[in-house]
Design an enzyme around this catalytic site. Structure first.
Site, PDB file in Angstrom:
ATOM      1  N   HIS A 119       0.813  -1.229   0.000  1.00 29.86           N
ATOM      2  CA  HIS A 119       0.000   0.000   0.000  1.00 29.86           C
ATOM      3  C   HIS A 119       0.839   1.268   0.000  1.00 29.86           C
ATOM      4  O   HIS A 119       0.340   2.331   0.336  1.00 29.86           O
ATOM      5  CB  HIS A 119      -0.961  -0.004   1.199  1.00 29.86           C
ATOM      6  CG  HIS A 119      -1.963  -1.119   1.155  1.00 29.86           C
ATOM      7  ND1 HIS A 119      -2.739  -1.491   2.228  1.00 29.86           N
ATOM      8  CD2 HIS A 119      -2.315  -1.955   0.145  1.00 29.86           C
ATOM      9  CE1 HIS A 119      -3.532  -2.494   1.886  1.00 29.86           C
ATOM     10  NE2 HIS A 119      -3.276  -2.817   0.635  1.00 29.86           N
ATOM     11  N   CYS A 130       4.794  14.006 -12.355  1.00 34.76           N
ATOM     12  CA  CYS A 130       6.041  13.412 -12.865  1.00 34.76           C
ATOM     13  C   CYS A 130       6.548  12.244 -12.030  1.00 34.76           C
ATOM     14  O   CYS A 130       7.519  11.591 -12.390  1.00 34.76           O
ATOM     15  CB  CYS A 130       7.133  14.477 -12.987  1.00 34.76           C
ATOM     16  SG  CYS A 130       7.859  14.982 -11.416  1.00 34.76           S
ATOM     17  N   CYS A 152       5.403  19.882  -6.380  1.00 36.10           N
ATOM     18  CA  CYS A 152       6.676  19.337  -6.843  1.00 36.10           C
ATOM     19  C   CYS A 152       7.601  20.470  -7.262  1.00 36.10           C
ATOM     20  O   CYS A 152       7.206  21.360  -8.008  1.00 36.10           O
ATOM     21  CB  CYS A 152       6.384  18.425  -8.029  1.00 36.10           C
ATOM     22  SG  CYS A 152       7.842  17.752  -8.840  1.00 36.10           S
ATOM     23  N   SER A 193      -3.233  -9.080  10.684  1.00 33.46           N
ATOM     24  CA  SER A 193      -4.105  -8.532   9.638  1.00 33.46           C
ATOM     25  C   SER A 193      -5.486  -9.165   9.758  1.00 33.46           C
ATOM     26  O   SER A 193      -5.605 -10.357  10.023  1.00 33.46           O
ATOM     27  CB  SER A 193      -3.539  -8.813   8.245  1.00 33.46           C
ATOM     28  OG  SER A 193      -4.496  -8.439   7.255  1.00 33.46           O
ATOM     29  N   ASN A 218      -3.061 -13.610  15.090  1.00 36.71           N
ATOM     30  CA  ASN A 218      -3.942 -12.438  15.140  1.00 36.71           C
ATOM     31  C   ASN A 218      -4.870 -12.563  16.339  1.00 36.71           C
ATOM     32  O   ASN A 218      -5.316 -13.661  16.654  1.00 36.71           O
ATOM     33  CB  ASN A 218      -4.768 -12.360  13.838  1.00 36.71           C
ATOM     34  CG  ASN A 218      -5.293 -10.969  13.566  1.00 36.71           C
ATOM     35  OD1 ASN A 218      -4.521 -10.032  13.467  1.00 36.71           O
ATOM     36  ND2 ASN A 218      -6.597 -10.834  13.457  1.00 36.71           N
TER      37      ASN A 218
HETATM   38  P1  OAD Z   1      -7.065  -4.162  10.288  1.00 42.05           P
HETATM   39  O1  OAD Z   1      -7.211  -2.991  11.197  1.00 42.05           O
HETATM   40  O2  OAD Z   1      -8.204  -4.489   9.392  1.00 42.05           O
HETATM   41  O3  OAD Z   1      -6.773  -5.476  11.134  1.00 42.05           O
HETATM   42  C1  OAD Z   1      -5.800  -5.507  12.131  1.00 42.05           C
HETATM   43  C2  OAD Z   1      -5.928  -6.836  12.856  1.00 42.05           C
HETATM   44  O4  OAD Z   1      -4.875  -6.917  13.817  1.00 42.05           O
HETATM   45  C3  OAD Z   1      -7.241  -7.006  13.625  1.00 42.05           C
HETATM   46  O5  OAD Z   1      -7.816  -8.251  13.287  1.00 42.05           O
HETATM   47  C4  OAD Z   1      -6.809  -6.974  15.110  1.00 42.05           C
HETATM   48  O6  OAD Z   1      -7.549  -7.868  15.901  1.00 42.05           O
HETATM   49  C5  OAD Z   1      -5.375  -7.436  15.021  1.00 42.05           C
HETATM   50  N1  OAD Z   1      -4.496  -6.914  16.081  1.00 42.05           N
HETATM   51  C6  OAD Z   1      -4.395  -5.651  16.555  1.00 42.05           C
HETATM   52  N2  OAD Z   1      -3.418  -5.536  17.449  1.00 42.05           N
HETATM   53  C7  OAD Z   1      -2.868  -6.781  17.559  1.00 42.05           C
HETATM   54  C8  OAD Z   1      -1.807  -7.336  18.350  1.00 42.05           C
HETATM   55  N3  OAD Z   1      -1.076  -6.583  19.196  1.00 42.05           N
HETATM   56  N4  OAD Z   1      -1.521  -8.658  18.194  1.00 42.05           N
HETATM   57  C9  OAD Z   1      -2.236  -9.433  17.349  1.00 42.05           C
HETATM   58  N5  OAD Z   1      -3.237  -8.960  16.578  1.00 42.05           N
HETATM   59  C10 OAD Z   1      -3.559  -7.659  16.684  1.00 42.05           C
HETATM   60  O7  OAD Z   1      -5.713  -3.931   9.488  1.00 42.05           O
HETATM   61  P2  OAD Z   1      -5.223  -4.562   8.104  1.00 42.05           P
HETATM   62  O8  OAD Z   1      -5.676  -5.967   7.955  1.00 42.05           O
HETATM   63  O9  OAD Z   1      -3.786  -4.285   8.022  1.00 42.05           O
HETATM   64  O10 OAD Z   1      -5.539  -0.132   3.424  1.00 42.05           O
HETATM   65  O11 OAD Z   1      -6.001  -3.638   7.098  1.00 42.05           O
HETATM   66  C11 OAD Z   1      -5.756  -3.747   5.731  1.00 42.05           C
HETATM   67  C12 OAD Z   1      -5.981  -2.452   5.034  1.00 42.05           C
HETATM   68  O12 OAD Z   1      -7.249  -1.889   5.374  1.00 42.05           O
HETATM   69  C13 OAD Z   1      -5.036  -1.343   5.403  1.00 42.05           C
HETATM   70  O13 OAD Z   1      -3.762  -1.506   4.859  1.00 42.05           O
HETATM   71  C14 OAD Z   1      -5.737  -0.142   4.842  1.00 42.05           C
HETATM   72  C15 OAD Z   1      -7.178  -0.444   5.200  1.00 42.05           C
HETATM   73  O14 OAD Z   1      -8.096  -0.128   4.196  1.00 42.05           O
HETATM   74  C16 OAD Z   1      -5.345   1.047   2.805  1.00 42.05           C
HETATM   75  O15 OAD Z   1      -5.352   2.101   3.399  1.00 42.05           O
HETATM   76  C17 OAD Z   1      -5.132   0.946   1.326  1.00 42.05           C
HETATM   77 ZN    ZN Z   2       6.623  16.669 -10.589  1.00 39.87          ZN
END
Ligand code: OAD
Ligand code: ZN
Length: 248
Positions: A119, A130, A152, A193, A218
């Site tokens: 991302h 550019c 820029c 995640s 997770n």
């Molecule tokens: P999420 O916020 O959807 O999920 C994070 C996960 O981590 C959750 O299931 C929590 O339970 C878990 N969690 C939090 N703290 C933890 C810990 N200390 N130990 C273990 N687990 C823990 O985040 P992502 O899956 O990364 O995209 O989200 C994916 C994308 O959604 C992001 O990159 C973003 C968003 O839309 C963009 O901005 C393009």
């Molecule tokens: Zn530029």
């Protein structure tokens, strides 16, 4: 126990690939997106949309300044024990790559070398005309000094944080690389995640189709938890250091 047994798999596997999400950075003080205290409870998803940036880049940058204060507070954010453990695993020769959905750059700060940022990165800003990049720090300083939106210096185009916004396509190269790595892995670790956002969400199944063992670390259940060989509902800052310890 399960960590010991996973450690044995890490040691035996030829190619181990990790996928990380916001959960690896919560212990560094960066809120996750989903769940309690998540970003979507405090911020409007529409403010993260390319349309918003395109329609009003100055307003977009003003919001980003607020957002940055919420995320980064008054100081530098630092990697935590989970980032360190992944860097250690790579250094020990047990981890081939970390594919991440995070834009905080903390894997690199912790010393991970092969990091695929699906991302993009919050550490840089990119010219929409550019493609020239500058440190995000510089763009923020100029925005805070009233240059809204920051532009820029090479071509005068509007700068945008070098992250993927909603409504934008994922950069090709990291996406392709991540699919390759998942397909070549024999052990795939999905860490911190929710596995709800593509293309990352499809990588565990991609790895399993090619014969990889799937391990999830997770706090919460994910859509692929019940098909994972290891489903560790644990804090990553405890489980990953324990894994490093057990593999040594
Ligand atoms: P999420 O916020 O959807 O999920 C994070 C996960 O981590 C959750 O299931 C929590 O339970 C878990 N969690 C939090 N703290 C933890 C810990 N200390 N130990 C273990 N687990 C823990 O985040 P992502 O899956 O990364 O995209 O989200 C994916 C994308 O959604 C992001 O990159 C973003 C968003 O839309 C963009 O901005 C393009
Ligand atoms: Zn530029």
């Amino acid at each position: 126990d399960r960590i010991e047994s996973l450690a044995a798999e890490v040691a035996d596997a030829e190619r181990v690939v990790a996928l990380t999400g916001a959960g690896v950075s919560t212990a560094s003080g960066i809120p996750s997106f989903r769940g309690e205290g998540g970003i979507w409870e405090q911020f409007d998803q529409r403010d993260f949309h390319y349309r918003r940036f395109d329609a009003d880049p100055a307003g977009f940058w003003r919001d980003r300044i607020d957002l940055r204060e919420t995320f980064y507070g008054d100081g530098e954010i630092e990697p935590n024990a989970a980032h360190e453990a992944l860097a250690d695993l790579e250094g020990m020769g047990y981890l081939d790559a970390a594919v991440t959905q995070n834009v905080d750059g903390l894997h690199g700060v912790a010393g991970s070398e092969t990091v695929i940022e699906l991302h993009g990165t919050n550490r840089e800003a990119e010219c929409v005309e550019c493609g020239r990049r500058i440190p995000a720090e510089t763009a923020f300083e100029r925005a805070e000094d009233g240059e809204l939106p920051p532009r820029c210096e090479a071509c005068g185009g509007v700068l945008k944080p070098a992250v993927v916004l909603f409504g934008e396509s994922m950069p090709d190269e990291p996406t392709i690389r991540a699919h390759e790595l998942a397909g070549q892995s024999d052990l795939f670790l999905a860490i911190g995640s929710s596995l709800q956002v593509q293309p990352a969400a499809g990588l565990p199944a991609r790895a399993q189709r090619s014969g990889a063992t799937l391990a999830i670390v997770n706090l919460e259940e994910t859509p692929v938890s019940d098909r994972a060989e290891y489903d560790l509902r644990e804090d990553v800052t405890a489980a990953l250091p324990a894994l490093v310890e057990a593999v040594e």
